[in-house]
Design a protein around this motif. Structure first.
Motif, PDB file in Angstrom:
ATOM      1  N   UNK A 176      21.142  45.514  48.245  1.00  0.00           N
ATOM      2  CA  UNK A 176      22.144  44.990  47.328  1.00  0.00           C
ATOM      3  C   UNK A 176      23.542  44.984  47.920  1.00  0.00           C
ATOM      4  N   UNK A 177      23.811  45.907  48.837  1.00  0.00           N
ATOM      5  CA  UNK A 177      25.123  45.946  49.478  1.00  0.00           C
ATOM      6  C   UNK A 177      25.396  44.654  50.243  1.00  0.00           C
ATOM      7  N   UNK A 178      24.367  44.122  50.901  1.00  0.00           N
ATOM      8  CA  UNK A 178      24.573  42.926  51.706  1.00  0.00           C
ATOM      9  C   UNK A 178      24.937  41.732  50.838  1.00  0.00           C
ATOM     10  N   UNK A 179      24.295  41.604  49.677  1.00  0.00           N
ATOM     11  CA  UNK A 179      24.655  40.509  48.781  1.00  0.00           C
ATOM     12  C   UNK A 179      26.076  40.695  48.255  1.00  0.00           C
ATOM     13  N   UNK A 180      26.435  41.918  47.923  1.00  0.00           N
ATOM     14  CA  UNK A 180      27.788  42.189  47.433  1.00  0.00           C
ATOM     15  C   UNK A 180      28.829  41.802  48.473  1.00  0.00           C
ATOM     16  N   UNK A 181      28.598  42.179  49.733  1.00  0.00           N
ATOM     17  CA  UNK A 181      29.548  41.838  50.796  1.00  0.00           C
ATOM     18  C   UNK A 181      29.607  40.331  51.023  1.00  0.00           C
ATOM     19  N   UNK A 182      28.451  39.671  50.966  1.00  0.00           N
ATOM     20  CA  UNK A 182      28.419  38.229  51.178  1.00  0.00           C
ATOM     21  C   UNK A 182      29.212  37.505  50.098  1.00  0.00           C
ATOM     22  N   UNK A 183      28.998  37.882  48.845  1.00  0.00           N
ATOM     23  CA  UNK A 183      29.713  37.233  47.746  1.00  0.00           C
ATOM     24  C   UNK A 183      31.212  37.439  47.903  1.00  0.00           C
ATOM     25  N   UNK A 184      31.604  38.623  48.307  1.00  0.00           N
ATOM     26  CA  UNK A 184      33.031  38.915  48.460  1.00  0.00           C
ATOM     27  C   UNK A 184      33.666  38.041  49.543  1.00  0.00           C
ATOM     28  N   UNK A 185      32.971  37.851  50.649  1.00  0.00           N
ATOM     29  CA  UNK A 185      33.522  37.108  51.779  1.00  0.00           C
ATOM     30  C   UNK A 185      33.424  35.601  51.569  1.00  0.00           C
ATOM     31  N   UNK A 186      32.288  35.141  51.032  1.00  0.00           N
ATOM     32  CA  UNK A 186      32.036  33.708  50.921  1.00  0.00           C
ATOM     33  C   UNK A 186      32.620  33.112  49.647  1.00  0.00           C
ATOM     34  N   UNK A 187      32.538  33.832  48.553  1.00  0.00           N
ATOM     35  CA  UNK A 187      32.917  33.267  47.262  1.00  0.00           C
ATOM     36  C   UNK A 187      34.345  33.526  46.857  1.00  0.00           C
ATOM     37  N   UNK A 188      35.200  33.919  47.791  1.00  0.00           N
ATOM     38  CA  UNK A 188      36.524  34.390  47.409  1.00  0.00           C
ATOM     39  C   UNK A 188      37.387  33.306  46.764  1.00  0.00           C
ATOM     40  N   UNK A 189      37.087  32.021  46.988  1.00  0.00           N
ATOM     41  CA  UNK A 189      37.889  30.954  46.387  1.00  0.00           C
ATOM     42  C   UNK A 189      37.459  30.651  44.954  1.00  0.00           C
ATOM     43  N   UNK A 190      36.352  31.224  44.528  1.00  0.00           N
ATOM     44  CA  UNK A 190      35.767  30.896  43.231  1.00  0.00           C
ATOM     45  C   UNK A 190      36.029  32.031  42.248  1.00  0.00           C
ATOM     46  N   UNK A 191      36.861  31.805  41.236  1.00  0.00           N
ATOM     47  CA  UNK A 191      37.202  32.907  40.324  1.00  0.00           C
ATOM     48  C   UNK A 191      36.014  33.409  39.512  1.00  0.00           C
ATOM     49  N   UNK A 192      34.968  32.602  39.354  1.00  0.00           N
ATOM     50  CA  UNK A 192      33.802  33.040  38.595  1.00  0.00           C
ATOM     51  C   UNK A 192      32.790  33.764  39.473  1.00  0.00           C
ATOM     52  N   UNK A 193      32.676  33.349  40.745  1.00  0.00           N
ATOM     53  CA  UNK A 193      31.620  33.886  41.603  1.00  0.00           C
ATOM     54  C   UNK A 193      32.001  35.195  42.264  1.00  0.00           C
ATOM     55  N   UNK A 194      33.280  35.365  42.584  1.00  0.00           N
ATOM     56  CA  UNK A 194      33.707  36.533  43.354  1.00  0.00           C
ATOM     57  C   UNK A 194      34.423  37.542  42.464  1.00  0.00           C
ATOM     58  N   UNK A 195      34.418  38.808  42.852  1.00  0.00           N
ATOM     59  CA  UNK A 195      35.230  39.783  42.121  1.00  0.00           C
ATOM     60  C   UNK A 195      36.705  39.465  42.287  1.00  0.00           C
ATOM     61  N   UNK A 196      37.527  40.015  41.413  1.00  0.00           N
ATOM     62  CA  UNK A 196      38.968  39.788  41.503  1.00  0.00           C
ATOM     63  C   UNK A 196      39.471  40.237  42.869  1.00  0.00           C
ATOM     64  N   UNK A 197      40.261  39.393  43.545  1.00  0.00           N
ATOM     65  CA  UNK A 197      40.714  39.755  44.887  1.00  0.00           C
ATOM     66  C   UNK A 197      41.675  40.933  44.870  1.00  0.00           C
ATOM     67  N   UNK A 198      41.628  41.717  45.930  1.00  0.00           N
ATOM     68  CA  UNK A 198      42.606  42.773  46.110  1.00  0.00           C
ATOM     69  C   UNK A 198      43.911  42.152  46.588  1.00  0.00           C
ATOM     70  N   UNK A 199      45.032  42.694  46.091  1.00  0.00           N
ATOM     71  CA  UNK A 199      46.330  42.126  46.414  1.00  0.00           C
ATOM     72  C   UNK A 199      47.061  43.003  47.415  1.00  0.00           C
ATOM     73  N   UNK A 200      47.819  42.345  48.295  1.00  0.00           N
ATOM     74  CA  UNK A 200      48.643  43.054  49.260  1.00  0.00           C
ATOM     75  C   UNK A 200      49.972  43.462  48.651  1.00  0.00           C
ATOM     76  N   UNK A 201      50.852  44.097  49.439  1.00  0.00           N
ATOM     77  CA  UNK A 201      52.163  44.536  48.934  1.00  0.00           C
ATOM     78  C   UNK A 201      53.018  43.388  48.414  1.00  0.00           C
ATOM     79  N   UNK A 202      52.775  42.161  48.938  1.00  0.00           N
ATOM     80  CA  UNK A 202      53.558  41.009  48.499  1.00  0.00           C
ATOM     81  C   UNK A 202      52.988  40.352  47.244  1.00  0.00           C
ATOM     82  N   UNK A 203      51.923  40.943  46.680  1.00  0.00           N
ATOM     83  CA  UNK A 203      51.319  40.382  45.491  1.00  0.00           C
ATOM     84  C   UNK A 203      50.356  39.254  45.754  1.00  0.00           C
TER      85      UNK A 203
END
Length: 423
Positions: A176-203
């Motif tokens: 399950x870890x591999x699917x979680x990592x894949x979704x995070x890396x591949x689906x980052x442009x999709x607000x429904x598919x990926x978890x909420x992105x982590x924000x840097x100091x600049x927001x």
């Protein structure tokens, strides 16, 4: 509107959530085969300097083959520019290296993974892949509500993931870890598919491919390699663990194989079933044995390539399709456009499962052609064979959902009929 002067946008990831923009690609191929594209800020992801979109088949192949002119190393291979501080890290993977470049070691790394990813090792998994396809399809059929199921959730996501983890030698408890990592890396442009992105100091959202966000995956790769040295098996991670890679190389190999290896079939499998559902006459030809399965797999890959785009950076001033290209320009090839180029494919909008020749670029070309293409084709062939043997003709029972991404040609939901008369 003057179509000869109009340059459509093929950058915005949200376009691809609605469908591949074939008409925009056609306009670009016909009038602007190397077209400047703006990179505005979208959904919090920062604006970029713009790039040249390459849409004709011949030009895509030229860019992918000419690594001396069009470099993977200079700016890596994603459209968005990486943080300059991350670039040395990204260059550790062979995907972001150029053959014979002093700062990289593409040839050595590719030979190592080729020896680990041998056709014999891949073919040895055929029986296991077939049994998995049968089990997952039967499960989808048995659990179907009103004869329908989302085959992405019920079949293809797990099929792609478990086949890859078998080949890599990942313990079942960790898959399950591999699917979680894949979704995070591949689906980052999709607000429904990926978890909420982590924000840097600049927001602003942090790049999911940055070292700061890959630490968990890399730590796991080191632990798994150590386990394989102590408990070797006939799998790819055992081969890599004993190949003399330094820790950074091993980590990046694991990242590349996990993400690219999983998402190739994760996108292509439902994409092929969707194409067959939309073309019932073509499916009947396949079901009746009038077209060979191996050729059909390649045609389905042509109409639904797993990857939509890859970026290169011009190393020198040059010219492409009559357009000047300056050193430092981002040059982005569009695979789905190349696969529909009328200059190469007769009636490219038609699903022709007997099409031959079929020089699609769905697995790339040149020195970075996909090393896992043989394994991907095997999985797709087996899945479609087992569908043909046990399932009804693919039939949509609701709207599919596409991944919001200008990189991966993903299907995140595909409701099909899974019980009823065999098709």
């Amino acid at each position: 509107m003057d179509t000869a002067a109009y340059v459509p946008d093929v950058f915005d990831p949200r376009i691809y959530g609605a469908g591949i923009p074939y008409e925009s690609y056609r306009l670009l191929r016909d009038h602007h085969p190397v077209a400047w594209q703006a990179e505005p800020e979208i959904a919090g992801w920062p604006a970029g300097p713009g790039f040249l979109a390459v849409t004709r088949h011949a030009d895509v192949v030229r860019v992918l083959r000419d690594h001396a002119t069009y470099s993977s190393w200079l700016g890596a291979t994603q459209i968005r520019d990486p943080d300059p501080a991350d670039l040395p890290f990204l260059r550790r993977t062979m995907l972001n290296q150029d053959p014979r470049r002093a700062a990289g070691d593409h040839g050595r790394l590719r030979r190592l993974v080729s020896r680990a990813f041998t056709p014999a090792r891949v073919d040895a998994f055929t029986g296991r892949v077939r049994e998995r396809a049968r089990t997952l399809l039967a499960g989808a059929r048995d659990r179907a509500e009103d004869g329908a199921a989302d085959v992405v959730a019920a079949v293809t996501d797990e099929y792609a993931l478990l086949n890859l983890t078998d080949l890599l030698g990942v313990p079942a408890a960790d898959r399950g870890l591999l699917l979680e990592w894949t979704v995070r890396v591949i689906g980052y442009q999709d607000p429904e598919d990926a978890p909420a992105p982590l924000l840097g100091p600049d927001g602003k959202p942090l790049n999911p491919r940055s070292p700061a966000l890959l630490g968990e995956m890399f730590a796991y790769a080191r632990e798994l390699a150590a386990h394989k040295r102590a408990h070797p098996g006939d799998d790819v991670m055992t081969a890599l663990a004993g190949a003399g890679l330094d820790p950074a190389e091993l980590e990046m190999f694991f990242f590349l194989l996990t993400v690219a290896g999983n998402d190739t079939v994760r996108g292509a499998a439902p994409g092929g079933l969707l194409a067959l559902a939309r073309e019932p006459d073509a499916y009947r030809q396949l079901a009746d044995g009038r077209v060979p399965m191996r050729g059909a797999v390649d045609e389905l890959l042509r109409v639904h390539p797993p990857v939509l785009s890859f970026r290169r950076t011009a190393a020198v001033d040059t010219e492409l399709a009559g357009r000047p290209v300056r050193a430092g320009d981002k040059v982005v090839v569009f695979h789905a456009s190349a696969n529909h180029d009328e200059r190469v494919f007769t009636d490219p909008g038609r699903l022709d499962l007997g099409r031959t020749p079929n020089p699609h670029v769905s697995f790339g070309d040149g020195p970075h052609v996909c090393l896992g293409a043989h394994f991907a084709r095997l999985q797709l062939r087996v899945l479609y064979e087992e569908w043909r043997a046990a399932m009804p003709a693919p039939e949509l029972v609701g709207p599919p959902r596409r991944l919001v991404s200008n990189f991966i040609n993903g299907i995140t939901r595909l409701p099909l009929r899974v019980s009823g008369p065999a098709g």
